[in-house]
Design an enzyme around this catalytic site. Structure first.
Site, PDB file in Angstrom:
ATOM      1  N   ARG A   1       0.869  -1.185   0.000  1.00  0.00           N
ATOM      2  CA  ARG A   1       0.000   0.000   0.000  1.00  0.00           C
ATOM      3  C   ARG A   1       0.904   1.233   0.000  1.00  0.00           C
ATOM      4  NH1 ARG A   1      -3.381  -2.846  -1.536  1.00  0.00           N
ATOM      5  NH2 ARG A   1      -5.430  -3.289  -0.688  1.00  0.00           N
TER       6      ARG A   1
ATOM      7  N   GLU B   1      -2.423   7.547  -4.844  1.00  0.00           N
ATOM      8  CA  GLU B   1      -2.823   6.880  -6.094  1.00  0.00           C
ATOM      9  C   GLU B   1      -4.307   7.008  -6.399  1.00  0.00           C
ATOM     10  OE1 GLU B   1      -1.748   2.713  -5.152  1.00  0.00           O
ATOM     11  OE2 GLU B   1      -3.893   2.271  -5.303  1.00  0.00           O
TER      12      GLU B   1
ATOM     13  N   HIS C   1      -0.781  -0.160  -9.733  1.00  0.00           N
ATOM     14  CA  HIS C   1      -1.543  -1.134  -8.926  1.00  0.00           C
ATOM     15  C   HIS C   1      -2.022  -2.295  -9.808  1.00  0.00           C
ATOM     16  CE1 HIS C   1      -3.559  -1.231  -4.772  1.00  0.00           C
ATOM     17  NE2 HIS C   1      -3.475  -2.462  -5.222  1.00  0.00           N
TER      18      HIS C   1
HETATM   19  P1  NAD Z   1      -1.298 -11.488   4.682  1.00  0.00           P
HETATM   20  O1  NAD Z   1      -2.306 -11.035   5.678  1.00  0.00           O
HETATM   21  O2  NAD Z   1      -1.274 -12.926   4.288  1.00  0.00           O
HETATM   22  O3  NAD Z   1       0.174 -11.119   5.208  1.00  0.00           O
HETATM   23  C1  NAD Z   1       0.484  -9.897   5.814  1.00  0.00           C
HETATM   24  C2  NAD Z   1       1.582 -10.173   6.829  1.00  0.00           C
HETATM   25  O4  NAD Z   1       1.996  -8.908   7.362  1.00  0.00           O
HETATM   26  C3  NAD Z   1       1.113 -11.030   8.019  1.00  0.00           C
HETATM   27  O5  NAD Z   1       2.007 -12.119   8.204  1.00  0.00           O
HETATM   28  C4  NAD Z   1       1.141 -10.067   9.182  1.00  0.00           C
HETATM   29  O6  NAD Z   1       1.480 -10.695  10.414  1.00  0.00           O
HETATM   30  C5  NAD Z   1       2.230  -9.099   8.746  1.00  0.00           C
HETATM   31  N1  NAD Z   1       2.214  -7.831   9.450  1.00  0.00           N
HETATM   32  C6  NAD Z   1       1.160  -7.163   9.996  1.00  0.00           C
HETATM   33  N2  NAD Z   1       1.589  -6.022  10.582  1.00  0.00           N
HETATM   34  C7  NAD Z   1       2.931  -5.976  10.410  1.00  0.00           C
HETATM   35  C8  NAD Z   1       3.940  -5.070  10.792  1.00  0.00           C
HETATM   36  N3  NAD Z   1       3.647  -3.981  11.525  1.00  0.00           N
HETATM   37  N4  NAD Z   1       5.213  -5.342  10.460  1.00  0.00           N
HETATM   38  C9  NAD Z   1       5.526  -6.461   9.763  1.00  0.00           C
HETATM   39  N5  NAD Z   1       4.614  -7.379   9.379  1.00  0.00           N
HETATM   40  C10 NAD Z   1       3.334  -7.130   9.695  1.00  0.00           C
HETATM   41  O7  NAD Z   1      -1.485 -10.547   3.421  1.00  0.00           O
HETATM   42  P2  NAD Z   1      -0.999 -10.813   1.922  1.00  0.00           P
HETATM   43  O8  NAD Z   1      -2.072 -11.501   1.175  1.00  0.00           O
HETATM   44  O9  NAD Z   1       0.383 -11.375   1.931  1.00  0.00           O
HETATM   45  O10 NAD Z   1      -0.984  -9.305   1.376  1.00  0.00           O
HETATM   46  C11 NAD Z   1      -0.099  -8.343   1.916  1.00  0.00           C
HETATM   47  C12 NAD Z   1      -0.503  -6.945   1.465  1.00  0.00           C
HETATM   48  O11 NAD Z   1      -0.329  -6.845   0.058  1.00  0.00           O
HETATM   49  C13 NAD Z   1      -1.991  -6.638   1.674  1.00  0.00           C
HETATM   50  O12 NAD Z   1      -2.226  -6.118   2.975  1.00  0.00           O
HETATM   51  C14 NAD Z   1      -2.285  -5.617   0.610  1.00  0.00           C
HETATM   52  O13 NAD Z   1      -2.111  -4.333   1.157  1.00  0.00           O
HETATM   53  C15 NAD Z   1      -1.191  -5.851  -0.434  1.00  0.00           C
HETATM   54  N6  NAD Z   1      -1.709  -6.319  -1.730  1.00  0.00           N
HETATM   55  C16 NAD Z   1      -1.410  -5.598  -2.837  1.00  0.00           C
HETATM   56  C17 NAD Z   1      -1.853  -6.025  -4.082  1.00  0.00           C
HETATM   57  C18 NAD Z   1      -1.499  -5.301  -5.355  1.00  0.00           C
HETATM   58  O14 NAD Z   1      -2.112  -5.552  -6.406  1.00  0.00           O
HETATM   59  N7  NAD Z   1      -0.539  -4.405  -5.368  1.00  0.00           N
HETATM   60  C19 NAD Z   1      -2.617  -7.178  -4.169  1.00  0.00           C
HETATM   61  C20 NAD Z   1      -2.889  -7.898  -3.012  1.00  0.00           C
HETATM   62  C21 NAD Z   1      -2.429  -7.460  -1.790  1.00  0.00           C
END
Ligand code: NAD
Length: 335
Positions: free
Chosen positions: A237, A266, A298
């Site tokens: 994000r 964005e 994105h």
């Molecule tokens: P997920 O929930 O499986 O993994 C997120 C991880 O981050 C978890 O293991 C959690 O414990 C950890 N976390 C939470 N707070 C934290 C912190 N302060 N410091 C370090 N780690 C922390 O999520 P995911 O499916 O792997 O997705 C991750 C992120 O990717 C989503 O939150 C979303 O914002 C982003 N995303 C972007 C796109 C894109 O098209 N660009 C698509 C999907 C997801």
């Protein structure tokens, strides 16, 4: 059930219509290409459900307008739900659901694309060759083999990225507030503190959600702790990175490469064709001007597999809600 689908693009319609047609119990999907905001909330009047995406507004004012007009469910076509105020939703009696899991390969593989495009300067090479300029000067890259990648957030996407980068022969460091054993079971992967990850990584990739704690996780202070010339990748994000600090880092050389699929502001730019307009966001324009920055709008999630998963889960969320079944993907305020 009637569903107001906001921020729809042709591909959303294509995948949602297909998933809806395959569902035993199709819903009445009404597509709006506009974003959900306070001034567009009236479009959903009388719709029990609204379906939204990453840059739709789920703030208190908009949610109250939706609830006052009869909406009961907000279902997000994405994983992150930082754009929905869960407290306001609860206060208005709105149920919130999301797509907790969809192809994590889509985002992890896009990260690899950004890393290699920046490293081997593919964006510049492509333009040079088209211009009959076959010189290699300025295109020097490095082997990924033996380099250290730091992954912040080792959930679904971070984990896949760790596996992929292990395949390249990289050393993998991770930081997560909730470490998981699956990560440590991967090749050389090991957890370290955030300052250690910053100090030791040649490449840093962000995969944690945007929360109060992670807003501007990449600040000037954080950038100062990194290896000079570090490669920073953000597909998570935009607000995880203080863009102004990143620009200073690029100008000083502290950041050697920046690859971003998300950007702090964005919502005003992405998912639209603005090629005939003058972009007013000077920060974005400055970022674009650097040769060692690659921005994608994105699109990391944008694979057939991911869109299929998103559409199917969205229809399942709608059906579960309509049938008063538990919604596996409901998002609730933490207790
Ligand atoms: P997920 O929930 O499986 O993994 C997120 C991880 O981050 C978890 O293991 C959690 O414990 C950890 N976390 C939470 N707070 C934290 C912190 N302060 N410091 C370090 N780690 C922390 O999520 P995911 O499916 O792997 O997705 C991750 C992120 O990717 C989503 O939150 C979303 O914002 C982003 N995303 C972007 C796109 C894109 O098209 N660009 C698509 C999907 C997801």
């Amino acid at each position: 059930m009637k569903v107001a689908v906001f921020s729809t693009e042709p591909y959303d319609r294509q995948f949602l219509d297909a998933a809806n047609a395959n569902a035993g119990h199709p819903h009445e999907l009404v597509y709006f290409d506009t974003r959900l905001e306070a001034h567009t909330a009236a479009l959903a009047a009388g719709f029990p459900a609204a379906c939204i995406f990453v840059n739709d507004d789920g703030g208190p004012e908009t949610l109250k307008l939706l609830a006052d007009n009869g909406t009961k469910l907000i279902t997000l076509r994405c994983t992150g739900y930082n754009n929905v105020d869960l407290r306001a939703a609860q206060d208005c009696g709105l149920t919130v659901a999301r797509v907790a899991v969809y192809s994590p390969y889509s985002v992890a593989e896009h990260v690899v694309g950004l890393i290699q495009a920046l490293n081997r300067k593919l964006h510049r090479a492509y333009n040079r060759v088209r211009d009959d300029n076959f010189s290699l000067n300025g295109l020097l890259g490095f082997d990924l083999h033996g380099r250290t990648i730091g992954i912040v957030g080792t959930g679904k996407i971070g984990l896949i990225l760790a596996q992929i980068m292990t395949g390249f022969g990289c050393k993998v460091l991770g930081y997560d507030v909730y470490p998981n054993a699956q990560f440590e079971a991967i090749g050389t992967a090991r957890y370290v503190s955030l300052p250690e990850l910053f100090a030791q990584s040649d490449i840093i990739s962000l995969h944690c959600p945007l929360t109060h704690d992670t807003h501007h996780l990449i600040s000037k202070q954080a950038i100062d702790q990194m290896k000079p010339g570090v490669m920073l990748i953000n597909t998570s994000r935009g607000q995880l990175v203080d863009t102004k600090a990143a620009i200073e880092g690029i100008k000083s050389g502290q950041i050697g490469y920046l690859g971003i699929d998300v950007y702090e502001q964005e919502a005003e730019l992405f998912f639209r064709d603005l090629s005939d307009t003058v972009i007013q966001d000077d920060t974005f324009q400055l970022l674009q001007s650097f040769p060692n920055v690659i921005i994608t709008a994105h699109q990391a999630f944008f694979t057939r597999e991911a869109l299929g998963d998103i559409a199917r889960t969205t229809i399942e969320n709608l059906t579960a809600f309509e049938q008063h079944q538990p919604i596996a993907n409901e998002v609730r305020l933490p207790d």
